[in-house]
Write a protein that holds these residues in place. Structure first.
Motif, PDB file in Angstrom:
ATOM      1  N   LEU A   8       8.879 -40.917  -5.642  1.00  0.00           N
ATOM      2  CA  LEU A   8       7.864 -41.699  -5.872  1.00  0.00           C
ATOM      3  C   LEU A   8       8.066 -43.056  -6.290  1.00  0.00           C
ATOM      4  O   LEU A   8       9.110 -43.590  -6.786  1.00  0.00           O
ATOM      5  N   ALA A   9       7.266 -43.920  -5.702  1.00  0.00           N
ATOM      6  CA  ALA A   9       7.290 -45.560  -5.951  1.00  0.00           C
ATOM      7  C   ALA A   9       6.283 -45.627  -7.088  1.00  0.00           C
ATOM      8  O   ALA A   9       5.144 -45.407  -7.024  1.00  0.00           O
ATOM      9  N   ASP A  77      -1.718 -59.061  -7.655  1.00  0.00           N
ATOM     10  CA  ASP A  77      -2.280 -58.194  -6.978  1.00  0.00           C
ATOM     11  C   ASP A  77      -1.677 -58.179  -5.544  1.00  0.00           C
ATOM     12  O   ASP A  77      -1.341 -57.298  -4.928  1.00  0.00           O
ATOM     13  N   SER A  78      -1.762 -59.303  -4.953  1.00  0.00           N
ATOM     14  CA  SER A  78      -1.123 -59.518  -3.610  1.00  0.00           C
ATOM     15  C   SER A  78       0.272 -59.194  -3.483  1.00  0.00           C
ATOM     16  O   SER A  78       0.523 -58.505  -2.586  1.00  0.00           O
ATOM     17  N   ALA A  79       1.258 -59.628  -4.342  1.00  0.00           N
ATOM     18  CA  ALA A  79       2.393 -59.351  -4.267  1.00  0.00           C
ATOM     19  C   ALA A  79       2.706 -57.645  -4.423  1.00  0.00           C
ATOM     20  O   ALA A  79       3.561 -57.062  -3.783  1.00  0.00           O
ATOM     21  N   LEU A  80       1.939 -57.106  -5.156  1.00  0.00           N
ATOM     22  CA  LEU A  80       1.948 -55.445  -5.478  1.00  0.00           C
ATOM     23  C   LEU A  80       1.555 -55.124  -3.862  1.00  0.00           C
ATOM     24  O   LEU A  80       2.407 -53.900  -3.514  1.00  0.00           O
ATOM     25  N   ILE A  81       0.528 -55.333  -3.512  1.00  0.00           N
ATOM     26  CA  ILE A  81       0.182 -54.631  -2.234  1.00  0.00           C
ATOM     27  C   ILE A  81       1.047 -54.993  -1.198  1.00  0.00           C
ATOM     28  O   ILE A  81       1.424 -53.906  -0.343  1.00  0.00           O
ATOM     29  N   ILE A  82       1.854 -56.137  -0.934  1.00  0.00           N
ATOM     30  CA  ILE A  82       2.590 -56.411   0.033  1.00  0.00           C
ATOM     31  C   ILE A  82       3.787 -55.571  -0.077  1.00  0.00           C
ATOM     32  O   ILE A  82       4.206 -54.978   0.821  1.00  0.00           O
ATOM     33  N   ASP A  83       4.469 -55.554  -1.466  1.00  0.00           N
ATOM     34  CA  ASP A  83       5.489 -54.745  -1.620  1.00  0.00           C
ATOM     35  C   ASP A  83       5.277 -52.873  -1.247  1.00  0.00           C
ATOM     36  O   ASP A  83       5.948 -52.308  -0.706  1.00  0.00           O
ATOM     37  N   ALA A  84       4.060 -52.600  -1.608  1.00  0.00           N
ATOM     38  CA  ALA A  84       3.658 -51.140  -1.309  1.00  0.00           C
ATOM     39  C   ALA A  84       3.616 -50.888  -0.011  1.00  0.00           C
ATOM     40  O   ALA A  84       3.989 -49.872   0.377  1.00  0.00           O
ATOM     41  N   ASP A  86       5.384 -52.409   2.375  1.00  0.00           N
ATOM     42  CA  ASP A  86       6.745 -52.377   2.656  1.00  0.00           C
ATOM     43  C   ASP A  86       7.570 -50.913   2.321  1.00  0.00           C
ATOM     44  O   ASP A  86       8.139 -50.329   3.275  1.00  0.00           O
ATOM     45  N   LEU A  87       7.183 -50.667   1.001  1.00  0.00           N
ATOM     46  CA  LEU A  87       7.746 -49.239   0.710  1.00  0.00           C
ATOM     47  C   LEU A  87       7.135 -48.081   1.701  1.00  0.00           C
ATOM     48  O   LEU A  87       7.832 -47.072   1.819  1.00  0.00           O
ATOM     49  N   LEU A  88       6.060 -48.203   1.971  1.00  0.00           N
ATOM     50  CA  LEU A  88       5.287 -47.424   2.524  1.00  0.00           C
ATOM     51  C   LEU A  88       5.813 -47.228   4.175  1.00  0.00           C
ATOM     52  O   LEU A  88       6.099 -45.912   4.388  1.00  0.00           O
ATOM     53  N   TYR A  89       6.097 -47.914   4.763  1.00  0.00           N
ATOM     54  CA  TYR A  89       6.591 -48.113   6.112  1.00  0.00           C
ATOM     55  C   TYR A  89       8.042 -47.592   6.056  1.00  0.00           C
ATOM     56  O   TYR A  89       8.662 -47.440   7.149  1.00  0.00           O
ATOM     57  N   SER A  90       8.761 -47.908   4.861  1.00  0.00           N
ATOM     58  CA  SER A  90      10.257 -47.079   4.864  1.00  0.00           C
ATOM     59  C   SER A  90      10.264 -45.789   4.922  1.00  0.00           C
ATOM     60  O   SER A  90      11.171 -45.257   5.308  1.00  0.00           O
ATOM     61  N   ALA A  91       9.248 -45.017   4.512  1.00  0.00           N
ATOM     62  CA  ALA A  91       9.268 -43.499   4.953  1.00  0.00           C
ATOM     63  C   ALA A  91      10.106 -42.867   3.926  1.00  0.00           C
ATOM     64  O   ALA A  91      10.624 -41.811   4.257  1.00  0.00           O
ATOM     65  N   ARG A  92      10.346 -43.465   3.020  1.00  0.00           N
ATOM     66  CA  ARG A  92      11.122 -42.610   1.879  1.00  0.00           C
ATOM     67  C   ARG A  92      10.642 -42.240   0.816  1.00  0.00           C
ATOM     68  O   ARG A  92      11.088 -41.574  -0.197  1.00  0.00           O
ATOM     69  N   PHE A  93       9.302 -42.230   0.764  1.00  0.00           N
ATOM     70  CA  PHE A  93       8.492 -41.616  -0.445  1.00  0.00           C
ATOM     71  C   PHE A  93       7.559 -40.643  -0.093  1.00  0.00           C
ATOM     72  O   PHE A  93       6.990 -40.576   1.015  1.00  0.00           O
ATOM     73  N   SER A  94       7.191 -39.714  -1.017  1.00  0.00           N
ATOM     74  CA  SER A  94       6.086 -38.615  -0.821  1.00  0.00           C
ATOM     75  C   SER A  94       5.080 -39.231  -1.485  1.00  0.00           C
ATOM     76  O   SER A  94       3.991 -38.590  -1.289  1.00  0.00           O
ATOM     77  N   SER A 103     -10.014 -52.492  -9.370  1.00  0.00           N
ATOM     78  CA  SER A 103     -10.574 -52.391  -8.509  1.00  0.00           C
ATOM     79  C   SER A 103      -9.961 -52.786  -6.927  1.00  0.00           C
ATOM     80  O   SER A 103     -10.160 -52.301  -5.883  1.00  0.00           O
ATOM     81  N   ASP A 104      -9.249 -54.058  -7.088  1.00  0.00           N
ATOM     82  CA  ASP A 104      -8.511 -54.526  -6.100  1.00  0.00           C
ATOM     83  C   ASP A 104      -7.643 -53.800  -5.178  1.00  0.00           C
ATOM     84  O   ASP A 104      -7.158 -53.839  -4.101  1.00  0.00           O
ATOM     85  N   PHE A 105      -7.137 -52.634  -5.789  1.00  0.00           N
ATOM     86  CA  PHE A 105      -6.220 -51.620  -5.044  1.00  0.00           C
ATOM     87  C   PHE A 105      -6.834 -50.419  -4.328  1.00  0.00           C
ATOM     88  O   PHE A 105      -6.158 -49.398  -4.133  1.00  0.00           O
ATOM     89  N   VAL A 106      -8.235 -50.571  -4.452  1.00  0.00           N
ATOM     90  CA  VAL A 106      -8.920 -49.326  -3.752  1.00  0.00           C
ATOM     91  C   VAL A 106      -8.536 -49.229  -2.123  1.00  0.00           C
ATOM     92  O   VAL A 106      -8.208 -48.085  -1.815  1.00  0.00           O
ATOM     93  N   ARG A 107      -8.626 -50.313  -1.565  1.00  0.00           N
ATOM     94  CA  ARG A 107      -7.934 -50.280  -0.288  1.00  0.00           C
ATOM     95  C   ARG A 107      -6.404 -49.759  -0.119  1.00  0.00           C
ATOM     96  O   ARG A 107      -6.164 -49.022   0.953  1.00  0.00           O
ATOM     97  N   LEU A 108      -5.678 -49.994  -0.908  1.00  0.00           N
ATOM     98  CA  LEU A 108      -4.310 -50.010  -1.121  1.00  0.00           C
ATOM     99  C   LEU A 108      -4.060 -48.508  -0.997  1.00  0.00           C
ATOM    100  O   LEU A 108      -3.421 -47.603  -0.329  1.00  0.00           O
TER     101      LEU A 108
END
Length: 250
Positions: A8-9, A77-84, A86-94, A103-108
């Motif tokens: 988990l991230a 919020d923007s920094a968190l979303i960008i990192d998320a 990057d981590l998502l596309y690493s395909a290392r997490f379930s 609520s800014d993280f709804v789309r993420l």
């Protein structure tokens, strides 16, 4: 339900989270998998975040500095979303744990789920409903340390209701008709031909219908205790396995 092989991230919005929830937060996350990445985002030059210092060391959380370049704009919020992403596309997490009441993280959350990963949300009772609905599961801060606050005010509860064990149902608040109907519908939806259903399936169905459903919100540590206290169903443990529980409507 613990998934020991799930990586988990953990992404924490320091602007919306107090360090007081950290112990309960990571204890809860341990039920769902291994916290492989733990990052917290904020402007660490601000005195308001000073309380996180000891907590970061204790839980080995990596602080990510993000300066507030413009007043009124949340660059954290923007920094968190960008990192998320990057981590998502690493395909290392379930799965991802997004710790914020924003609520800014709804789309993420929606985007991560579209990729087939699980999203666990953690936040305050004031968290906007769209963010809660965007998560697979959402847990309120006030129940992480064994407390249950129905209306967002801890002081509004009697002392004995703030820490209720599985066997102390008599101190829990009354179970209303809406909750009984929710439980009844879940039991019926997951029942076999003989009218019985596994408790684990009932819990999964309830979570799908309402990501923030949690028996602890009603004063019960276990779903089995809540179902039993509702009076609408019979709860039976099968064999020597305490987790194999069968439920049937009365």
């Amino acid at each position: 339900m613990k998934h020991e092989n799930n990586n988990l991230a953990i992404l924490i919005d320091a602007d919306n989270v107090t360090p007081k929830v950290a112990d309960g937060l990571f204890a809860e996350i341990a039920k769902y998998g291994t916290a492989s990445v733990k990052r917290i985002y904020g402007d660490w030059t601000k005195p308001a975040l000073k309380g996180w210092k000891d907590c970061l060391l204790e839980h080995s959380i990596q602080p990510i500095q993000q300066f507030a370049y413009t007043v009124g704009k949340n660059s954290t919020d923007s920094a968190l979303i960008i990192d998320a992403m990057d981590l998502l596309y690493s395909a290392r997490f379930s799965g991802f744990c997004i710790v914020s009441s924003d609520s800014d993280f709804v789309r993420l959350a929606t985007r991560i789920r579209e990729q087939g990963l699980t999203v666990f949300g953690f936040g305050e009772r004031k968290t906007p409903r769209p963010f809660i609905a965007a998560c697979d599961r959402f847990v309120y801060f006030d129940i992480l340390n064994g407390q249950r606050v129905a209306d967002g005010s801890e002081d509004s509860l009697p002392t004995e209701a703030k820490d209720i064990s599985e066997n102390s149902a008599k101190s829990a608040p009354p179970i209303d008709g809406r909750l009984r109907k929710m439980l009844k519908n879940a039991i019926e939806a997951t029942s076999e031909d003989d009218g019985t259903s596994q408790l684990s399936r009932i819990g999964s169905h309830l979570a799908k219908q309402s990501p923030d459903f949690d028996s602890r919100n009603y004063g019960y540590k276990q779903l089995s205790a809540l179902v039993e206290a509702s009076g609408i169903a019979n709860v039976k443990r099968v064999g020597n396995n305490p987790t194999h529980i069968i439920v049937s409507l009365k």
